[in-house]
Design an enzyme around this catalytic site. Structure first.
Site, PDB file in Angstrom:
ATOM      1  N   SER A 148      42.824  35.581  43.630  1.00 35.32           N
ATOM      2  CA  SER A 148      43.725  36.316  42.745  1.00 35.32           C
ATOM      3  C   SER A 148      44.875  36.915  43.543  1.00 35.32           C
ATOM      4  O   SER A 148      44.780  37.045  44.768  1.00 35.32           O
ATOM      5  CB  SER A 148      42.943  37.448  42.064  1.00 35.32           C
ATOM      6  OG  SER A 148      43.808  38.452  41.565  1.00 35.32           O
ATOM      7  N   TYR A 161      37.851  44.918  41.005  1.00 31.81           N
ATOM      8  CA  TYR A 161      38.329  43.531  40.964  1.00 31.81           C
ATOM      9  C   TYR A 161      39.043  43.176  42.265  1.00 31.81           C
ATOM     10  O   TYR A 161      38.793  42.126  42.862  1.00 31.81           O
ATOM     11  CB  TYR A 161      39.270  43.386  39.767  1.00 31.81           C
ATOM     12  CG  TYR A 161      39.773  42.003  39.481  1.00 31.81           C
ATOM     13  CD1 TYR A 161      41.037  41.606  39.909  1.00 31.81           C
ATOM     14  CD2 TYR A 161      39.011  41.089  38.763  1.00 31.81           C
ATOM     15  CE1 TYR A 161      41.517  40.340  39.635  1.00 31.81           C
ATOM     16  CE2 TYR A 161      39.489  39.821  38.475  1.00 31.81           C
ATOM     17  CZ  TYR A 161      40.749  39.459  38.906  1.00 31.81           C
ATOM     18  OH  TYR A 161      41.237  38.195  38.630  1.00 31.81           O
TER      19      TYR A 161
HETATM   20  P1  NAP Z   1      38.185  34.320  31.079  1.00 32.98           P
HETATM   21  O1  NAP Z   1      39.061  33.639  30.091  1.00 32.98           O
HETATM   22  O2  NAP Z   1      37.757  35.728  30.878  1.00 32.98           O
HETATM   23  O3  NAP Z   1      36.867  33.391  31.303  1.00 32.98           O
HETATM   24  C1  NAP Z   1      35.866  33.862  32.141  1.00 32.98           C
HETATM   25  C2  NAP Z   1      34.776  32.815  32.207  1.00 32.98           C
HETATM   26  O4  NAP Z   1      33.743  33.290  33.059  1.00 32.98           O
HETATM   27  C3  NAP Z   1      34.121  32.528  30.844  1.00 32.98           C
HETATM   28  O5  NAP Z   1      33.783  31.159  30.792  1.00 32.98           O
HETATM   29  C4  NAP Z   1      32.845  33.359  30.915  1.00 32.98           C
HETATM   30  O6  NAP Z   1      31.780  32.819  30.145  1.00 32.98           O
HETATM   31  C5  NAP Z   1      32.500  33.193  32.381  1.00 32.98           C
HETATM   32  N1  NAP Z   1      31.573  34.231  32.863  1.00 32.98           N
HETATM   33  C6  NAP Z   1      31.801  35.558  32.969  1.00 32.98           C
HETATM   34  N2  NAP Z   1      30.701  36.167  33.472  1.00 32.98           N
HETATM   35  C7  NAP Z   1      29.767  35.194  33.683  1.00 32.98           C
HETATM   36  C8  NAP Z   1      28.442  35.173  34.183  1.00 32.98           C
HETATM   37  N3  NAP Z   1      27.824  36.300  34.588  1.00 32.98           N
HETATM   38  N4  NAP Z   1      27.796  33.988  34.258  1.00 32.98           N
HETATM   39  C9  NAP Z   1      28.400  32.854  33.852  1.00 32.98           C
HETATM   40  N5  NAP Z   1      29.659  32.788  33.369  1.00 32.98           N
HETATM   41  C10 NAP Z   1      30.326  33.959  33.292  1.00 32.98           C
HETATM   42  O7  NAP Z   1      38.860  34.297  32.514  1.00 32.98           O
HETATM   43  P2  NAP Z   1      40.125  33.497  33.091  1.00 32.98           P
HETATM   44  O8  NAP Z   1      41.376  34.265  32.858  1.00 32.98           O
HETATM   45  O9  NAP Z   1      40.040  32.065  32.685  1.00 32.98           O
HETATM   46  O10 NAP Z   1      39.814  33.642  34.651  1.00 32.98           O
HETATM   47  C11 NAP Z   1      38.964  32.723  35.310  1.00 32.98           C
HETATM   48  C12 NAP Z   1      38.940  33.112  36.775  1.00 32.98           C
HETATM   49  O11 NAP Z   1      40.276  33.210  37.268  1.00 32.98           O
HETATM   50  C13 NAP Z   1      38.303  34.488  37.034  1.00 32.98           C
HETATM   51  O12 NAP Z   1      37.615  34.462  38.258  1.00 32.98           O
HETATM   52  C14 NAP Z   1      39.524  35.408  37.165  1.00 32.98           C
HETATM   53  O13 NAP Z   1      39.240  36.550  37.954  1.00 32.98           O
HETATM   54  C15 NAP Z   1      40.481  34.497  37.852  1.00 32.98           C
HETATM   55  N6  NAP Z   1      41.893  34.834  37.716  1.00 32.98           N
HETATM   56  C16 NAP Z   1      42.447  34.957  36.476  1.00 32.98           C
HETATM   57  C17 NAP Z   1      43.832  35.221  36.402  1.00 32.98           C
HETATM   58  C18 NAP Z   1      44.543  35.372  35.092  1.00 32.98           C
HETATM   59  O14 NAP Z   1      45.700  35.843  35.112  1.00 32.98           O
HETATM   60  N7  NAP Z   1      43.950  35.017  33.973  1.00 32.98           N
HETATM   61  C19 NAP Z   1      44.582  35.320  37.563  1.00 32.98           C
HETATM   62  C20 NAP Z   1      43.938  35.220  38.806  1.00 32.98           C
HETATM   63  C21 NAP Z   1      42.597  34.959  38.864  1.00 32.98           C
HETATM   64  P3  NAP Z   1      31.548  33.232  28.594  1.00 32.98           P
HETATM   65  O15 NAP Z   1      32.410  32.310  27.817  1.00 32.98           O
HETATM   66  O16 NAP Z   1      30.084  32.996  28.382  1.00 32.98           O
HETATM   67  O17 NAP Z   1      31.945  34.672  28.490  1.00 32.98           O
HETATM   68  C1  GCO Z   2      45.383  42.670  36.152  1.00 33.29           C
HETATM   69  C2  GCO Z   2      45.248  41.195  35.893  1.00 33.29           C
HETATM   70  C3  GCO Z   2      45.195  40.454  37.215  1.00 33.29           C
HETATM   71  C4  GCO Z   2      45.033  38.986  36.945  1.00 33.29           C
HETATM   72  C5  GCO Z   2      44.994  38.202  38.197  1.00 33.29           C
HETATM   73  C6  GCO Z   2      46.267  38.272  38.951  1.00 33.29           C
HETATM   74  O1  GCO Z   2      44.806  43.458  35.393  1.00 33.29           O
HETATM   75  O2  GCO Z   2      46.108  43.009  37.105  1.00 33.29           O
HETATM   76  O3  GCO Z   2      44.076  40.924  35.142  1.00 33.29           O
HETATM   77  O4  GCO Z   2      44.169  40.934  38.005  1.00 33.29           O
HETATM   78  O5  GCO Z   2      43.847  38.743  36.283  1.00 33.29           O
HETATM   79  O6  GCO Z   2      43.899  38.477  38.974  1.00 33.29           O
HETATM   80  O7  GCO Z   2      46.202  37.318  39.995  1.00 33.29           O
END
Ligand code: NAP
Ligand code: GCO
Length: 267
Positions: A148, A161
């Site tokens: 992230s 986080y």
């Molecule tokens: P999301 O839409 O909230 O999806 C999260 C996924 O993780 C869902 O499939 C959820 O399953 C699963 N999950 C959560 N807890 C779990 C557990 N204990 N066991 C198994 N599965 C679990 O998240 P996203 O935005 O796609 O993010 C995915 C990854 O990218 C995360 O690691 C997040 O930190 C990272 N990330 C996101 C962003 C962003 O801007 N969105 C940026 C940087 C990094 P369920 O469907 O069963 O809830």
């Molecule tokens: C926040 C956001 C970020 C994104 C991502 C950025 O609250 O700042 O959720 O943490 O999820 O991780 O890279």
């Protein structure tokens, strides 16, 4: 030697993408399928898994869906064993499952802090530990940790986080250090701000219909002048999962539209 574009192919590979019931994980799984991989994914509950299987199938993608809590070592070991029996030894693991809690640190309970660390840092350790023996047996492996911006930067309310994602960056480097000799490459992808359900609260329209202040802030901090979309992560993920990146190890590839390079627009 002439460059072979097939080095980007995932044909014949078995991939496990954790938390790929929607969002970034689903996009990565779709990209891996397009590159020829056999797709396995898990999420935390049956209903979510079944909805996701339907969505994959509606897009012409056959998947193996499982319910598994990535924080539970016994469940993860059973998952990896089941996949080995039903599909094959896992060649590619994407530690994508993750949660976030946006709470001011002094108001966050230790239990809430632990929950985030458990999913976002302990689980990638548990899942990686479970798949590495099979990768050693096969003589190759790819582990991709979804880091992230918060692997590099902090901000208000995301202490747990940021601690987890900072630790995940170092776990990535340590897996590289410990298992590079086994032809296992472990890299991270650091998405910027991506439009998914996880960031939906940061993009909600205000009662007067105006854009969320954080939405405007992020766009002003992004040279690309936009939020990322899940499709932006597909190419980088296929690259890091493929033979094209066999000498790339311990690296975090930021897919952030340039945020980390940019001081931000003058007010
Ligand atoms: P999301 O839409 O909230 O999806 C999260 C996924 O993780 C869902 O499939 C959820 O399953 C699963 N999950 C959560 N807890 C779990 C557990 N204990 N066991 C198994 N599965 C679990 O998240 P996203 O935005 O796609 O993010 C995915 C990854 O990218 C995360 O690691 C997040 O930190 C990272 N990330 C996101 C962003 C962003 O801007 N969105 C940026 C940087 C990094 P369920 O469907 O069963 O809830
Ligand atoms: C926040 C956001 C970020 C994104 C991502 C950025 O609250 O700042 O959720 O943490 O999820 O991780 O890279």
């Amino acid at each position: 030697m002439a460059f072979d574009m097939n080095s980007f192919s995932l044909q014949g590979k078995v991939a496990l993408v954790t938390g790929a019931s929607h969002g970034i994980g689903m996009a990565i799984a779709e990209a891996f399928a397009a590159a020829g991989a056999e797709i396995c994914f898990n999420c935390s509950n049956q209903a979510s898994m079944e909805r996701a299987v339907e969505k994959y199938n509606s897009n012409g993608i056959q998947v193996h869906g499982y319910v598994c809590d990535v924080t539970n070592e016994d469940q993860v070991d059973d998952l990896v064993s089941r996949i080995r029996e039903e599909v094959g030894i896992i060649d590619i693991l994407v530690n994508n499952a993750g949660i976030i809690k946006r709470i001011p640190m002094t108001e966050m309970s230790a239990e809430e802090f632990r929950q985030v660390i458990d999913v976002d840092l302990n689980a990638p350790f548990i899942c990686s530990k479970a798949v590495i023996p099979g990768m050693i047996e096969k003589g190759h492996g790819k582990i991709i940790n979804i880091c992230s911006m918060m692997s590099e930067l902090g901000r208000e309310t995301v202490s747990a986080y940021a601690a987890a994602k900072g630790g995940l960056k170092m776990l990535t480097r340590n897996i590289c250090s410990e298992y590079g000799k086994n032809n296992i490459q472990c890299n991270g992808i650091g998405p910027g701000y991506i439009a998914t359900s996880q960031t939906a609260p940061l993009r909600e329209r205000q009662p007067d219909g105006s854009r969320h202040p954080f939405d405007q802030f992020i766009v002003s901090k992004t040279p690309a002048d936009r939020w990322g979309i899940v499709d932006d992560l597909k190419g980088p993920a296929v690259f890091l999962a493929s033979d094209a990146s066999n000498f790339v190890n311990g690296h975090v590839l930021y897919v952030d539209g340039g945020i980390l390079a940019y001081i931000g627009k003058q007010p």
